[in-house]
Design an enzyme around this catalytic site. Structure first.
Site, mmCIF file in Angstrom:
data_model
loop_
_atom_site.group_PDB
_atom_site.id
_atom_site.type_symbol
_atom_site.label_atom_id
_atom_site.label_comp_id
_atom_site.label_asym_id
_atom_site.label_seq_id
_atom_site.Cartn_x
_atom_site.Cartn_y
_atom_site.Cartn_z
ATOM 1 N N LYS A 101 5.809 56.817 -57.895
ATOM 2 C CA LYS A 101 4.514 57.365 -58.410
ATOM 3 C C LYS A 101 4.055 58.785 -57.658
ATOM 4 C CE LYS A 101 2.975 53.568 -60.469
ATOM 5 N NZ LYS A 101 2.602 53.770 -61.815
ATOM 6 N N GLU A 118 -7.226 55.749 -60.429
ATOM 7 C CA GLU A 118 -7.328 54.582 -60.316
ATOM 8 C C GLU A 118 -6.051 53.585 -59.946
ATOM 9 O OE1 GLU A 118 -5.895 55.966 -62.714
ATOM 10 O OE2 GLU A 118 -3.797 54.867 -63.257
ATOM 11 N N SER A 151 12.383 51.210 -59.211
ATOM 12 C CA SER A 151 11.084 52.087 -59.163
ATOM 13 C C SER A 151 10.433 52.127 -57.807
ATOM 14 C CB SER A 151 10.082 51.881 -60.053
ATOM 15 O OG SER A 151 9.997 50.334 -60.262
HETATM 16 C C1 LIG Z 1 7.265 50.186 -57.883
HETATM 17 C C2 LIG Z 1 6.438 50.490 -59.395
HETATM 18 N N1 LIG Z 1 7.100 50.169 -60.273
HETATM 19 C C3 LIG Z 1 6.779 50.455 -61.788
HETATM 20 C C4 LIG Z 1 5.140 50.150 -61.910
HETATM 21 C C5 LIG Z 1 4.800 50.282 -63.103
HETATM 22 O O1 LIG Z 1 4.216 51.580 -63.568
HETATM 23 P P1 LIG Z 1 4.853 52.511 -64.527
HETATM 24 O O2 LIG Z 1 5.304 51.698 -65.893
HETATM 25 O O3 LIG Z 1 3.821 53.555 -65.013
HETATM 26 O O4 LIG Z 1 6.181 53.083 -63.906
HETATM 27 C C6 LIG Z 1 4.519 50.373 -60.783
HETATM 28 C C7 LIG Z 1 3.044 50.640 -60.831
HETATM 29 O O5 LIG Z 1 2.154 50.382 -59.939
HETATM 30 C C8 LIG Z 1 4.860 50.359 -59.362
HETATM 31 O O6 LIG Z 1 4.289 50.576 -58.248
#
Ligand SMILES: Cc1ncc(COP(=O)(O)O)c(C=O)c1O
Lengths: 413, 274
Positions: free
Chosen positions: A107, A129, A395
């Site tokens: 993020k 948000e 992620s």
């Molecule tokens: C670690 C992590 N992965 C994935 C996501 C999903 O978001 P996005 O699809 O925008 O990557 C989030 C959202 O809070 C997250 O914290």
């Protein structure tokens, strides 16, 4: 379905000048917000063309976020899957370590970029948000870094469920505003952020947390997150001397996934899987907008949404708060329709299982969101030849999820 | 658009009387579908000239708490899109001359396609549509279908709509132009009268469409003041609040309040005489 004969030469040239990715995207906002959105588009174009903007962004990613983060060969996971696969099967699995970034997820890549844009526009107040609080923490972090005033809108239910992140945001100097409207979760926090923004357009910048919302947000969030795919490209060339055969990423709004995929869209040999949260199952409560929704308009863009036949938005469900959203970024809707990316549903219990598997086999506790992608890799890798290469986007890290997971496993903490 | 349509006829009639039109908003199906006809009749009996009927939506992000709650009450009691059109058609049968505008958000309007929506509007006797989250840039989603069946697309101009942008807003606008007096959501926030006067003067210089002013208009005094400069005054949240407190017994209270509004919007000649 889009007629493939009319597809552009490059799949990386979207959106068009009006912010459309095929039939998706666009700018569906109240008139009050239109002038600001048009201005943001101008400012973003100028920033993109300004080497000084890119240099500052790159420097912050290096010295503050800790990039580049590693591309790691998950040998024990790979071998464990090979042991269960037929002889000669079991692709090699690499993990892109976004969880090692400052604040523990991808993020922050986007928040740094948007804060730089806010500063260019002369805005000293930012809002965001948040669901689980990951984007809220990342936004509060960059607000502290840039000396900006910060308000975070968070569903009242999530404020209750995610107390550690609420405290983190407050420590970082942000004001956390509990949202009581609607279902008091992520979608409602976005509604209230938009309500606040429309009333404070003159001095406030909205840092949207995913690759969704009105144009130019899906484009600029994607561009900021594309650092993920760009790094993977050079790292895998160094490690393997070739591009990977498959990329796998979890999809909430779709920012980490599009950031990983976009630099590879024009490489036909690279397959891609976006993993949607199937919750309790596609026939029950879930958050898989592509598998279980249809095209509609919400939060500024046309995209796939979970909705009933009257166009009322239905509540999403996922054990992972970051995937618990009834929509998806518009570029994913387009990539789904043209068939460039495959989207695969993974259920709560499958993600929970992989959360534990990765912890035990690799010593990495993944975010529940990321555990969805690991689960998909566990299903796909054994079907591929052993000389194939998969990269999974890790992620985020799972510290934030230990309470949820303990609860789901029936463990008293 | 022929001048014989209900909206322009009504604006012309008000103008002939030297006064602004009173435009009142309630959410369809609030608190439930059965209670709505009496509330709509109360608006007319109280002296409303034009009715705005809100199509409920789960995520009304341009609305403040009052109208948001009305949306949720309506959906909570089971209101469907088919109910909204049935309410509109019944209203049209009871009040053949009173213009009726549907106001709401894109997703419920377009869930079955714009042609379906436009046809339903036409069949139910709806005169115009206000879609909060379709700016001129996305007109193709809804504008062509409405124009094809002769239903007005009412556009919004806001305090952030500057001179450079106004022509885009006016291009394709019809029926009247809705000036959103505050940069914000529906509800309690009020605009300064001086700002409203300035804005209306600018809009009048740019279009022949009637100009209605809304957002934050709650009292007979405010309605009267705005009525002196605009062609229409829109009151929403204040009425919706009454429905919120009195539920399916709201009709007489609504009628009294609307009567106080219509009574305050005096013909300009009468005011100078008084
Ligand atoms: C670690 C992590 N992965 C994935 C996501 C999903 O978001 P996005 O699809 O925008 O990557 C989030 C959202 O809070 C997250 O914290």
């Amino acid at each position: 379905m889009t007629d493939t004969a009319t597809l552009p030469n490059s799949l990386r040239s979207q959106p068009d000048q009006n912010g459309h990715f095929g039939a998706f995207g666009g700018r569906y906002v109240a008139e009050t917000l239109m002038p600001l959105i048009l201005e943001l588009e101008k400012v973003y174009k100028a920033a993109k063309a300004d080497p000084a903007f890119d240099a500052e962004y790159a420097e912050l990613l290096r010295t503050y976020v800790g990039r580049p983060n590693p591309l790691y060969y998950a040998e024990r996971l790979t071998e464990a899957l090979r042991a269960k696969a037929e002889p000669g099967k079991g692709a090699k699995i690499y993990l892109k370590r976004e969880e090692l970034n400052h604040t523990g997820a991808h993020k922050i890549n986007n928040c740094i970029g948007q804060a730089l844009l806010a500063r260019r526009m002369g805005k000293k107040k930012v809002i965001a948000e948040t669901g689980a609080g990951q984007h809220g923490v990342a936004t509060a972090t960059v607000a502290a870094l840039f000396g900006m005033e910060c308000k975070i809108f968070m569903g009242a239910k999530d404020v209750e469920r995610q107390k550690p992140n609420v405290f983190r945001m407050k420590l970082l100097g942000a004001e956390v505003i509990p949202v009581h409207s609607g279902s008091s979760t992520l979608k409602d926090s976005m509604n209230d952020a938009l309500r606040y923004w429309v009333s404070n357009v003159h001095d406030t910048f909205y840092i949207i947390g995913t690759a969704a919302g009105p144009h130019p947000y899906p484009e600029l969030v994607r561009d900021f997150q594309s650092i993920i795919g760009k790094e993977i490209r050079s790292q895998i060339m160094e490690a393997e001397g070739r591009l990977p055969d498959m990329l796998i990423a979890p999809v909430g709004g779709g920012s980490n996934a599009i950031g990983m995929f976009h630099p590879f869209l024009d490489d036909p040999e690279v397959a891609m899987i976006g993993v949607e949260a199937a919750g309790e199952g596609l026939d029950k409560k879930h958050a898989a907008s592509l598998a279980g929704g249809k095209s509609g308009i919400l939060h500024g863009n046309r995209t796939y949404l979970l909705q009933d036949e009257d166009g009322q938005i239905t509540e999403a469900h996922s054990i992972s708060a970051g995937l618990d959203y009834p929509g998806i970024g518009p570029e994913h809707s387009w990539l789904h329709e043209i068939g460039r990316v495959q989207y695969m549903p993974i259920k709560d219990d499958e993600a929970l299982e992989s959360f534990q598997t990765l912890s035990r086999l690799e010593g990495i506790i993944p975010a529940l969101e990321s555990a969805h992608a690991v689960a998909a890799a566990e299903q796909v890798a054994p079907t591929l030849d052993a000389d194939k290469i998969i990269v999974v986007n890790l992620s985020g890290r799972g510290d934030k999820d230990i309470f949820t997971v303990a609860d789901a496993l029936g463990v008293e903490m | 658009m022929p001048v014989t349509d209900r909206l322009s006829t009504r604006f012309a009639a008000c103008k002939a009387q030297g006064r602004a039109a009173l435009i009142t908003f309630v959410t369809a199906g609030d608190p439930d579908v059965a209670a709505t006809p009496a509330i709509l009749d109360a608006l007319v009996a109280g002296g409303a000239d034009i009715i705005e009927l809100g199509m409920p939506f789960t995520d009304p992000m341009a609305d403040g708490p009052a109208i948001e709650l009305a949306n949720l009450r309506s959906l909570g009691s089971g209101t469907k899109t088919s109910d909204v059109f049935a309410l509109a058609a019944d209203f049209r049968a009871r009040h053949p001359q009173t213009p009726l505008i549907l106001m709401g958000y894109a997703n419920p309007m377009l869930a079955r396609g714009s042609t379906w929506f436009a046809d339903q509007c036409k069949a139910a006797g709806v005169d115009g549509v206000i879609c909060v989250d379709i700016p001129p840039e996305e007109d193709a989603e809804i504008g062509p279908a409405l124009r094809a069946v002769g239903v007005h697309l009412v556009r919004l101009a806001t305090p952030t709509t500057d001179a450079a942008r106004l022509p885009a807003v006016l291009d394709g606008a019809s029926g009247f132009l809705y000036h959103v007096a505050v940069a914000g959501i529906t509800g309690k926030q009020q605009a300064a009268q001086a700002n409203i006067e300035l804005a209306v003067a600018k809009l009048k210089a740019a279009t022949d469409l009637p100009i209605a002013v809304g957002f934050g208009v709650r009292s007979p005094e405010q309605a009267a003041a705005i009525g002196r400069v605009a062609d229409g005054v829109v009151v929403g949240s204040a009425i919706v609040d009454i429905v919120g407190s009195h539920g399916d017994a709201a009709a007489p209270f609504v009628q009294d309040f609307v009567a106080s509004l219509s009574g305050a919007i005096l013909p300009r000649t009468q005011e100078t005489a008084a």
